[in-house]
Design a protein around this motif. Sequence first.
Motif, PDB file in Angstrom:
ATOM      1  N   ASP A  15       0.849  -1.181   0.000  1.00  0.00           N
ATOM      2  CA  ASP A  15       0.000   0.000   0.000  1.00  0.00           C
ATOM      3  C   ASP A  15       0.892   1.240   0.000  1.00  0.00           C
ATOM      4  O   ASP A  15       1.633   1.469   0.949  1.00  0.00           O
ATOM      5  N   LEU A  16       0.827   2.033  -1.066  1.00  0.00           N
ATOM      6  CA  LEU A  16       1.585   3.276  -1.185  1.00  0.00           C
ATOM      7  C   LEU A  16       0.634   4.412  -0.837  1.00  0.00           C
ATOM      8  O   LEU A  16      -0.297   4.692  -1.575  1.00  0.00           O
ATOM      9  N   ILE A  17       0.862   5.064   0.299  1.00  0.00           N
ATOM     10  CA  ILE A  17      -0.067   6.073   0.806  1.00  0.00           C
ATOM     11  C   ILE A  17       0.536   7.464   0.637  1.00  0.00           C
ATOM     12  O   ILE A  17       1.596   7.761   1.180  1.00  0.00           O
ATOM     13  N   ARG A  21      -3.261  12.064   1.242  1.00  0.00           N
ATOM     14  CA  ARG A  21      -4.269  11.250   1.933  1.00  0.00           C
ATOM     15  C   ARG A  21      -4.106  11.325   3.445  1.00  0.00           C
ATOM     16  O   ARG A  21      -5.075  11.286   4.195  1.00  0.00           O
ATOM     17  N   MET A  22      -2.877  11.455   3.917  1.00  0.00           N
ATOM     18  CA  MET A  22      -2.589  11.440   5.351  1.00  0.00           C
ATOM     19  C   MET A  22      -2.740  12.812   6.015  1.00  0.00           C
ATOM     20  O   MET A  22      -2.942  12.889   7.218  1.00  0.00           O
ATOM     21  N   GLU A  23      -2.673  13.897   5.232  1.00  0.00           N
ATOM     22  CA  GLU A  23      -2.562  15.226   5.826  1.00  0.00           C
ATOM     23  C   GLU A  23      -3.747  15.653   6.676  1.00  0.00           C
ATOM     24  O   GLU A  23      -3.579  16.423   7.614  1.00  0.00           O
ATOM     25  N   ASN A  24      -4.940  15.173   6.387  1.00  0.00           N
ATOM     26  CA  ASN A  24      -6.110  15.590   7.157  1.00  0.00           C
ATOM     27  C   ASN A  24      -6.521  14.576   8.229  1.00  0.00           C
ATOM     28  O   ASN A  24      -7.572  14.742   8.841  1.00  0.00           O
ATOM     29  N   LEU A  25      -5.718  13.547   8.430  1.00  0.00           N
ATOM     30  CA  LEU A  25      -6.022  12.547   9.447  1.00  0.00           C
ATOM     31  C   LEU A  25      -5.382  12.920  10.774  1.00  0.00           C
ATOM     32  O   LEU A  25      -4.302  13.523  10.806  1.00  0.00           O
ATOM     33  N   THR A  26      -6.027  12.535  11.866  1.00  0.00           N
ATOM     34  CA  THR A  26      -5.405  12.713  13.178  1.00  0.00           C
ATOM     35  C   THR A  26      -4.295  11.674  13.320  1.00  0.00           C
ATOM     36  O   THR A  26      -4.225  10.708  12.545  1.00  0.00           O
ATOM     37  N   SER A  27      -3.458  11.846  14.311  1.00  0.00           N
ATOM     38  CA  SER A  27      -2.376  10.888  14.539  1.00  0.00           C
ATOM     39  C   SER A  27      -2.920   9.477  14.749  1.00  0.00           C
ATOM     40  O   SER A  27      -2.396   8.516  14.193  1.00  0.00           O
ATOM     41  N   MET A  28      -3.978   9.338  15.539  1.00  0.00           N
ATOM     42  CA  MET A  28      -4.530   8.003  15.795  1.00  0.00           C
ATOM     43  C   MET A  28      -5.170   7.410  14.540  1.00  0.00           C
ATOM     44  O   MET A  28      -5.111   6.200  14.341  1.00  0.00           O
ATOM     45  N   GLU A  29      -5.753   8.234  13.683  1.00  0.00           N
ATOM     46  CA  GLU A  29      -6.307   7.720  12.424  1.00  0.00           C
ATOM     47  C   GLU A  29      -5.187   7.206  11.522  1.00  0.00           C
ATOM     48  O   GLU A  29      -5.334   6.161  10.869  1.00  0.00           O
ATOM     49  N   LYS A  30      -4.068   7.911  11.485  1.00  0.00           N
ATOM     50  CA  LYS A  30      -2.909   7.455  10.707  1.00  0.00           C
ATOM     51  C   LYS A  30      -2.411   6.120  11.238  1.00  0.00           C
ATOM     52  O   LYS A  30      -2.175   5.180  10.474  1.00  0.00           O
ATOM     53  N   ILE A  31      -2.242   6.044  12.554  1.00  0.00           N
ATOM     54  CA  ILE A  31      -1.735   4.821  13.191  1.00  0.00           C
ATOM     55  C   ILE A  31      -2.678   3.656  12.925  1.00  0.00           C
ATOM     56  O   ILE A  31      -2.254   2.550  12.589  1.00  0.00           O
ATOM     57  N   ARG A  32      -3.972   3.892  13.047  1.00  0.00           N
ATOM     58  CA  ARG A  32      -4.952   2.825  12.827  1.00  0.00           C
ATOM     59  C   ARG A  32      -4.914   2.350  11.376  1.00  0.00           C
ATOM     60  O   ARG A  32      -4.966   1.166  11.093  1.00  0.00           O
ATOM     61  N   MET A  33      -4.801   3.298  10.412  1.00  0.00           N
ATOM     62  CA  MET A  33      -4.727   2.934   8.999  1.00  0.00           C
ATOM     63  C   MET A  33      -3.499   2.059   8.736  1.00  0.00           C
ATOM     64  O   MET A  33      -3.576   1.042   8.048  1.00  0.00           O
ATOM     65  N   ILE A  43       2.469  -4.533   3.199  1.00  0.00           N
ATOM     66  CA  ILE A  43       3.585  -3.629   3.418  1.00  0.00           C
ATOM     67  C   ILE A  43       3.020  -2.234   3.156  1.00  0.00           C
ATOM     68  O   ILE A  43       2.390  -1.993   2.128  1.00  0.00           O
ATOM     69  N   VAL A  44       3.213  -1.303   4.090  1.00  0.00           N
ATOM     70  CA  VAL A  44       2.680   0.050   3.966  1.00  0.00           C
ATOM     71  C   VAL A  44       3.849   1.006   3.744  1.00  0.00           C
ATOM     72  O   VAL A  44       4.813   1.004   4.512  1.00  0.00           O
ATOM     73  N   ILE A  45       3.753   1.803   2.698  1.00  0.00           N
ATOM     74  CA  ILE A  45       4.789   2.801   2.402  1.00  0.00           C
ATOM     75  C   ILE A  45       4.142   4.174   2.441  1.00  0.00           C
ATOM     76  O   ILE A  45       3.187   4.443   1.709  1.00  0.00           O
ATOM     77  N   LEU A  46       4.665   5.023   3.319  1.00  0.00           N
ATOM     78  CA  LEU A  46       4.151   6.384   3.480  1.00  0.00           C
ATOM     79  C   LEU A  46       5.040   7.352   2.713  1.00  0.00           C
ATOM     80  O   LEU A  46       6.255   7.389   2.945  1.00  0.00           O
ATOM     81  N   GLU A  47       4.439   8.146   1.854  1.00  0.00           N
ATOM     82  CA  GLU A  47       5.192   9.116   1.063  1.00  0.00           C
ATOM     83  C   GLU A  47       5.906  10.130   1.947  1.00  0.00           C
ATOM     84  O   GLU A  47       7.042  10.502   1.680  1.00  0.00           O
ATOM     85  N   GLU A  48       5.252  10.577   3.024  1.00  0.00           N
ATOM     86  CA  GLU A  48       5.824  11.640   3.841  1.00  0.00           C
ATOM     87  C   GLU A  48       6.195  11.205   5.255  1.00  0.00           C
ATOM     88  O   GLU A  48       6.627  12.020   6.052  1.00  0.00           O
TER      89      GLU A  48
END
Length: 128
Positions: A15-17, A21-33, A43-48
């Motif tokens: 999953d390339l995120i 997509r991440m900028e408007n999520l809270t920290s816990m929403e990011k962690i849960r995703m 495998i999760v890959i975060l651009e930022e």
Amino acid sequence: MPEITGPGGDGVQIDLISGERMENLTSMEKIRMILDGVHDGNIVILEEGLSPDEESRLIEVTMSEINPDGFNGIEIETYPKSQSNNGGLLGRLMGKESNAKLTVIGPANQIETLHKDETLISALVSRQ
């Protein structure tokens, strides 16, 4: 674990995120995703990447979810390292740390970092 079938056979889902997509999520929403994806064997890959506080919280939540009969935890690597070479902690406090980074997160029992330096993360991903 999800299996991808097609011309190349089966494999591991990545999953390339995007940062957008991440900028408007809270920290816990990011962690849960992230953890939901890793729990599914992805495998999760975060651009930022994540902030240092978010990375710490991700590790805390991961530790609370480890189960000897199921979830083994995560492997996390970030590239590049902090660009704040002028002052260490003082530079970070003054906001001179770069947020431009790529973060790779995956199930601990499937991803093994083979090599990491300033320009490369080399990892072996196994199917379990």
